[in-house]
Write a protein that holds these residues in place. Structure first.
Motif, PDB file in Angstrom:
ATOM      1  N   PHE A   1       0.951  -1.786   0.171  1.00  0.00           N
ATOM      2  CA  PHE A   1       0.314   0.029   0.044  1.00  0.00           C
ATOM      3  C   PHE A   1       1.216   1.185   0.083  1.00  0.00           C
ATOM      4  CE2 PHE A   1      -3.753  -2.615   2.487  1.00  0.00           C
ATOM      5  CZ  PHE A   1      -3.928  -3.349   1.537  1.00  0.00           C
ATOM      6  N   VAL A   2       1.782   1.322   0.517  1.00  0.00           N
ATOM      7  CA  VAL A   2       3.080   2.395   0.667  1.00  0.00           C
ATOM      8  C   VAL A   2       4.035   2.528   0.049  1.00  0.00           C
ATOM      9  CG1 VAL A   2       4.524   4.081   2.931  1.00  0.00           C
ATOM     10  CG2 VAL A   2       1.797   2.538   3.294  1.00  0.00           C
ATOM     11  N   MET A   3       4.644   1.821  -0.773  1.00  0.00           N
ATOM     12  CA  MET A   3       5.736   1.738  -0.842  1.00  0.00           C
ATOM     13  C   MET A   3       5.784   1.167  -2.766  1.00  0.00           C
ATOM     14  SD  MET A   3       8.186   0.723   2.492  1.00  0.00           S
ATOM     15  CE  MET A   3       7.814   0.758   3.872  1.00  0.00           C
ATOM     16  N   PHE A   4       5.133   0.572  -2.983  1.00  0.00           N
ATOM     17  CA  PHE A   4       4.690   0.029  -4.110  1.00  0.00           C
ATOM     18  C   PHE A   4       4.957   0.693  -5.974  1.00  0.00           C
ATOM     19  CE2 PHE A   4       2.372  -3.009  -7.478  1.00  0.00           C
ATOM     20  CZ  PHE A   4       3.718  -3.628  -8.107  1.00  0.00           C
ATOM     21  N   ASN A   5       5.837   0.434  -6.717  1.00  0.00           N
ATOM     22  CA  ASN A   5       5.730   1.321  -7.508  1.00  0.00           C
ATOM     23  C   ASN A   5       6.236   2.839  -6.938  1.00  0.00           C
ATOM     24  OD1 ASN A   5       5.748  -0.394  -9.644  1.00  0.00           O
ATOM     25  ND2 ASN A   5       2.932   0.284  -9.363  1.00  0.00           N
ATOM     26  N   SER A   6       6.768   2.620  -5.739  1.00  0.00           N
ATOM     27  CA  SER A   6       7.522   4.600  -5.363  1.00  0.00           C
ATOM     28  C   SER A   6       9.021   4.607  -5.743  1.00  0.00           C
ATOM     29  CB  SER A   6       7.257   3.903  -3.485  1.00  0.00           C
ATOM     30  OG  SER A   6       9.072   3.710  -2.786  1.00  0.00           O
ATOM     31  N   GLY A   7       9.176   3.622  -6.094  1.00  0.00           N
ATOM     32  CA  GLY A   7      10.906   4.416  -6.786  1.00  0.00           C
ATOM     33  C   GLY A   7      11.876   4.063  -5.935  1.00  0.00           C
ATOM     34  N   GLU A   8      11.451   4.394  -4.828  1.00  0.00           N
ATOM     35  CA  GLU A   8      11.972   3.855  -3.552  1.00  0.00           C
ATOM     36  C   GLU A   8      13.514   2.655  -3.167  1.00  0.00           C
ATOM     37  OE1 GLU A   8      13.233   5.532  -1.721  1.00  0.00           O
ATOM     38  OE2 GLU A   8      12.332   7.511  -1.464  1.00  0.00           O
ATOM     39  N   SER A   9      14.778   2.811  -3.494  1.00  0.00           N
ATOM     40  CA  SER A   9      15.647   1.256  -2.989  1.00  0.00           C
ATOM     41  C   SER A   9      15.904   1.355  -1.887  1.00  0.00           C
ATOM     42  CB  SER A   9      16.387   1.150  -3.882  1.00  0.00           C
ATOM     43  OG  SER A   9      16.885   2.410  -3.973  1.00  0.00           O
ATOM     44  N   PHE A  10      15.875  -0.148  -0.705  1.00  0.00           N
ATOM     45  CA  PHE A  10      16.144   0.387   0.344  1.00  0.00           C
ATOM     46  C   PHE A  10      17.638   0.154   0.624  1.00  0.00           C
ATOM     47  CE2 PHE A  10      11.758  -1.634   1.436  1.00  0.00           C
ATOM     48  CZ  PHE A  10      11.793  -0.657   1.790  1.00  0.00           C
ATOM     49  N   SER A  11      18.480   0.478   1.202  1.00  0.00           N
ATOM     50  CA  SER A  11      20.328   0.866   2.158  1.00  0.00           C
ATOM     51  C   SER A  11      19.862  -0.565   2.706  1.00  0.00           C
ATOM     52  CB  SER A  11      19.640   2.101   2.780  1.00  0.00           C
ATOM     53  OG  SER A  11      21.258   2.405   3.099  1.00  0.00           O
ATOM     54  N   GLY A  12      21.353  -0.395   2.617  1.00  0.00           N
ATOM     55  CA  GLY A  12      21.997  -1.755   3.578  1.00  0.00           C
ATOM     56  C   GLY A  12      21.907  -1.286   4.710  1.00  0.00           C
ATOM     57  N   LYS A  13      21.906  -0.199   5.502  1.00  0.00           N
ATOM     58  CA  LYS A  13      22.876   0.347   6.349  1.00  0.00           C
ATOM     59  C   LYS A  13      21.251   0.033   7.440  1.00  0.00           C
ATOM     60  CE  LYS A  13      26.561   3.066   4.445  1.00  0.00           C
ATOM     61  NZ  LYS A  13      27.427   3.627   4.105  1.00  0.00           N
ATOM     62  N   ALA A  14      21.772  -0.128   8.261  1.00  0.00           N
ATOM     63  CA  ALA A  14      20.386  -0.384   9.611  1.00  0.00           C
ATOM     64  C   ALA A  14      19.990   1.175   9.884  1.00  0.00           C
ATOM     65  CB  ALA A  14      21.315  -0.249  11.060  1.00  0.00           C
ATOM     66  N   GLY A  15      21.168   2.510  10.439  1.00  0.00           N
ATOM     67  CA  GLY A  15      20.036   3.674  10.124  1.00  0.00           C
ATOM     68  C   GLY A  15      18.764   4.029   9.210  1.00  0.00           C
ATOM     69  N   GLU A  16      20.042   3.973   8.442  1.00  0.00           N
ATOM     70  CA  GLU A  16      18.735   4.660   6.453  1.00  0.00           C
ATOM     71  C   GLU A  16      18.524   4.175   5.939  1.00  0.00           C
ATOM     72  OE1 GLU A  16      21.913   5.114   3.649  1.00  0.00           O
ATOM     73  OE2 GLU A  16      23.479   5.672   5.145  1.00  0.00           O
ATOM     74  N   PHE A  17      18.172   2.419   6.500  1.00  0.00           N
ATOM     75  CA  PHE A  17      17.277   1.820   5.897  1.00  0.00           C
ATOM     76  C   PHE A  17      15.897   2.129   6.820  1.00  0.00           C
ATOM     77  CE2 PHE A  17      14.595  -1.653   7.610  1.00  0.00           C
ATOM     78  CZ  PHE A  17      13.549  -2.356   6.206  1.00  0.00           C
ATOM     79  N   SER A  18      15.969   2.137   8.422  1.00  0.00           N
ATOM     80  CA  SER A  18      15.120   2.538   9.235  1.00  0.00           C
ATOM     81  C   SER A  18      14.674   3.957   9.047  1.00  0.00           C
ATOM     82  CB  SER A  18      15.943   2.838  10.487  1.00  0.00           C
ATOM     83  OG  SER A  18      16.459   1.293  10.976  1.00  0.00           O
ATOM     84  N   ASN A  19      15.705   4.661   9.079  1.00  0.00           N
ATOM     85  CA  ASN A  19      14.952   6.297   8.167  1.00  0.00           C
ATOM     86  C   ASN A  19      13.951   6.045   6.934  1.00  0.00           C
ATOM     87  OD1 ASN A  19      15.315   7.863  10.239  1.00  0.00           O
ATOM     88  ND2 ASN A  19      17.544   7.557   9.558  1.00  0.00           N
ATOM     89  N   GLN A  20      14.577   5.396   5.559  1.00  0.00           N
ATOM     90  CA  GLN A  20      13.519   5.035   5.047  1.00  0.00           C
ATOM     91  C   GLN A  20      11.939   4.407   4.844  1.00  0.00           C
ATOM     92  OE1 GLN A  20      16.810   2.465   2.547  1.00  0.00           O
ATOM     93  NE2 GLN A  20      16.486   4.011   0.967  1.00  0.00           N
TER      94      GLN A  20
END
Length: 414
Positions: free
Chosen positions: A254-273
């Motif tokens: 519902f929130v992220m599909f087709n958003s164009g975002e790619s997840f970071s492999g770093k813990a802090g950045e992933f959580s923020n994303q």
């Protein structure tokens, strides 16, 4: 209802251990990348793993001993194999769940890198990991099983309410056509993700051993914790883990599909994303709800895994050496904490890789646990009354074929 709730415990601990990286990270990512396309995988793997998880509390309450004691009756080599497999995975698993929890604490509460005592190379996430592990150790050392049993009930209720609340509002804001089209991953990267997704959905199969030990602890402290009560307790926890797995899959969709975002492999950045994407779609008011859901998800996993791995390692070593070490649990929990921090400080930037390795290892070793759990529960070592019925026998055979088939398929394409 009040009496039933008091008897619940090991099943909710199972749910607390299960609802973690598999849900918050893997299910959310599955929804973000594939929509509802991997719903088939989520449902199938939960169905086919069900009997092997259930055999843990079934055996423990029917016999009064843990699965490890049962494995010993099948042969010392089985316990040795378990010990080696656990050594190979326990540090990586604990590190993976602690990294995500620390990343969320950093995102939600704030940057505390000023506590680094002058060492600029130590990040806020690393300091949070130390604090979280210390909090968990204090709870486990002072309160032991009883405190963990009470705490997990509060955590699971908070987690369930906040997550389902977030799903309802995410669905209201969803402006695409709802699609239930199922997807079979095709390339190597997608297949690797599928195996990782199923590896920890709802949890690694070795948690059945943890569950058997928790069931025995519960039996000591609660009168009337019979095999029948233990199975009810397990089913509540298992169904809850499935429902929340679907909930996080839907949130990702519902929130992220087709958003164009790619997840970071770093813990802090992933959580923020993760939190930023939710709040952008749902509104800033949702920050606290998503934050509570995410943090309670990961804290419950961190504390239950930190409790369970030392218990099973101490028990298995006692069986292998035929010695009863009084402080075995203490030694192992300290070793696990130190090992986790070592891996964390060396590989902190590789959260994605750590999670991938841990989840794939869990899936590839799943057939071993499935086979020995089934063999034990169907053997003379389990009272006839509590051996599986025909439906569970059939489901067990299908589950073993399913787990073996997917493991061989994955290994063949490496």
């Amino acid at each position: 209802m009040k009496d039933i709730f008091k008897k619940l415990g090991p099943g909710l601990l199972f749910a607390g251990a299960a609802i973690g990286v598999s849900h918050l990270v893997q299910s959310t990512r599955a929804g973000a990348d594939f929509g509802l396309g991997l719903l088939w995988a989520l449902l199938l793997v939960n169905l086919f793993k069900y009997p092997f998880f259930q055999f843990g509390p079934r055996y423990a309450t029917a016999t009064g001993e843990s699965l490890l004691d049962g494995y010993h009756k099948l042969g010392k080599g089985v316990v040795l194999a378990y010990f080696v497999l656990n050594i190979a995975t326990m540090f990586t698993i604990q590190t993976a769940v602690t990294i995500v929890t620390a990343g969320l604490a950093h995102s939600l509460i704030g940057d505390i890198s000023f506590l680094n005592f002058g060492f600029s190379s130590i990040s806020s996430v690393q300091i949070w990991s130390i604090i979280i592990l210390i909090i968990c150790l204090v709870i486990l050392f002072l309160g032991k099983y009883k405190t963990l049993d009470r705490l997990i009930k509060i955590i699971i209720i908070t987690l369930t309410v906040s997550t389902l609340f977030a799903v309802v509002f995410a669905f209201k804001g969803f402006d695409q056509t709802l699609s239930f089209k199922q997807v079979l991953p095709e390339n190597t990267e997608q297949i690797a993700f599928l195996i990782a997704f199923m590896g920890w959905m709802p949890a690694p199969l070795d948690i059945s051993v943890w569950h058997s030990i928790w069931a025995i602890e519960k039996k000591k402290s609660a009168n009337g914790f019979s095999p029948k009560t233990a199975l009810l307790d397990f089913n509540v926890g298992y169904i809850g883990a499935i429902v929340l797995g679907i909930a996080f899959l839907c949130l990702g969709y519902f929130v992220m599909f087709n958003s164009g975002e790619s997840f970071s492999g770093k813990a802090g950045e992933f959580s923020n994303q993760l939190i930023d994407l939710y709040t952008k779609s749902l509104g800033n008011w949702a920050y606290i709800i998503i934050g509570i859901a995410a943090f309670t998800t990961m804290f419950s996993t961190t504390i239950t895994t930190l409790d369970a791995s030392p218990r099973v390692m101490a028990k298995s070593l006692d069986i292998l050496t035929n010695k009863n070490r009084k402080n075995g649990y203490t030694y192992w929990i300290i070793a696990l904490t130190i090992g986790t921090l070592f891996i964390f400080f060396v590989f902190a930037s590789e959260m994605g890789l750590l999670i991938k390795v841990a989840t794939i290892l869990s899936f590839v070793t799943a057939p071993f646990y499935a086979i020995i759990n089934y063999k034990l529960i169907s053997s003379k070592h389990t009272p006839k009354t509590w051996q599986p019925n025909l439906v569970l026998h059939i489901l067990s055979w299908l589950g073993i074929i399913f787990l073996l088939g997917f493991s061989i398929w994955y290994l063949s394409i490496l």
